[in-house]
Design a protein around this motif. Sequence first.
Motif, short mmCIF file in Angstrom:
data_model
loop_
_atom_site.label_atom_id
_atom_site.label_comp_id
_atom_site.label_asym_id
_atom_site.label_seq_id
_atom_site.Cartn_x
_atom_site.Cartn_y
_atom_site.Cartn_z
N ASP A 12 0.85 -1.19 0.00
CA ASP A 12 0.00 0.00 0.00
C ASP A 12 0.89 1.24 0.00
O ASP A 12 2.11 1.15 0.09
CB ASP A 12 -0.91 0.01 1.21
N ASP A 75 -4.52 -2.59 -3.33
CA ASP A 75 -5.85 -2.01 -3.52
C ASP A 75 -6.06 -1.65 -5.00
O ASP A 75 -5.24 -1.99 -5.85
CB ASP A 75 -6.06 -0.80 -2.61
N ARG A 76 -7.13 -0.96 -5.31
CA ARG A 76 -7.48 -0.65 -6.70
C ARG A 76 -6.90 0.68 -7.18
O ARG A 76 -7.37 1.24 -8.16
CB ARG A 76 -9.01 -0.61 -6.84
N ASP A 77 -5.90 1.18 -6.52
CA ASP A 77 -5.27 2.44 -6.93
C ASP A 77 -4.68 2.30 -8.32
O ASP A 77 -4.11 1.26 -8.67
CB ASP A 77 -4.18 2.80 -5.92
N ARG A 97 -5.84 -7.82 -6.55
CA ARG A 97 -6.39 -6.51 -6.22
C ARG A 97 -7.64 -6.69 -5.38
O ARG A 97 -8.47 -7.55 -5.65
CB ARG A 97 -6.67 -5.75 -7.50
N THR A 98 -7.74 -5.88 -4.34
CA THR A 98 -8.87 -5.99 -3.43
C THR A 98 -10.14 -5.45 -4.08
O THR A 98 -10.06 -4.64 -5.01
CB THR A 98 -8.59 -5.21 -2.13
N PRO A 99 -11.30 -5.85 -3.59
CA PRO A 99 -12.55 -5.28 -4.11
C PRO A 99 -12.63 -3.78 -3.80
O PRO A 99 -11.95 -3.27 -2.92
CB PRO A 99 -13.63 -6.04 -3.35
N TYR A 100 -13.48 -3.09 -4.52
CA TYR A 100 -13.67 -1.66 -4.29
C TYR A 100 -14.23 -1.42 -2.88
O TYR A 100 -15.08 -2.17 -2.41
CB TYR A 100 -14.65 -1.07 -5.31
N GLN A 101 -13.73 -0.38 -2.24
CA GLN A 101 -14.19 0.05 -0.91
C GLN A 101 -14.21 -1.09 0.10
O GLN A 101 -15.17 -1.26 0.85
CB GLN A 101 -15.56 0.71 -1.01
#
Length: 134
Positions: A12, A75-77, A97-101
């Motif tokens: 991150d 994350d989705r950055d 990649r993690t899900p949104y929010q």
Amino acid sequence: MRAHWGVIAGADFFTTEVWTWRGLVTYYTVFTIDLASRGVHMLGSTPNPNEAFMRQVGRTLTFADTRGCRLLICDRDAKWSPAFQARLADAGQRVVRTPYQAPNANAHAERFVRSIKEECLNRLVPRVTVTSVS
């Protein structure tokens, strides 16, 4: 998941506000955290996390990877670009990649960001030295 704990890392960014001669500048620092040992590796810091910076982070991450990390949770950055992911894939690492929010999907990295901000970055008191010129 417990069987693969030793090959998973989270990644991150955290930001730091720095006073410079140009004024207040935001620096972005990228890190990884090994989920098994909780060891943190700072990969770089810059006021402009562009594609060239992320290529360097990818090289650093793949070159310095002696601990056997095969799965990187991000994350989705947009900074985790397809070129960055391809660099890691060439080195045998997979980016998930993690899900949104869903900050809990990368909870270890998010907790490190919270800790570094609360315990270190928010408690620094700059020392100002004033000298008189006669």
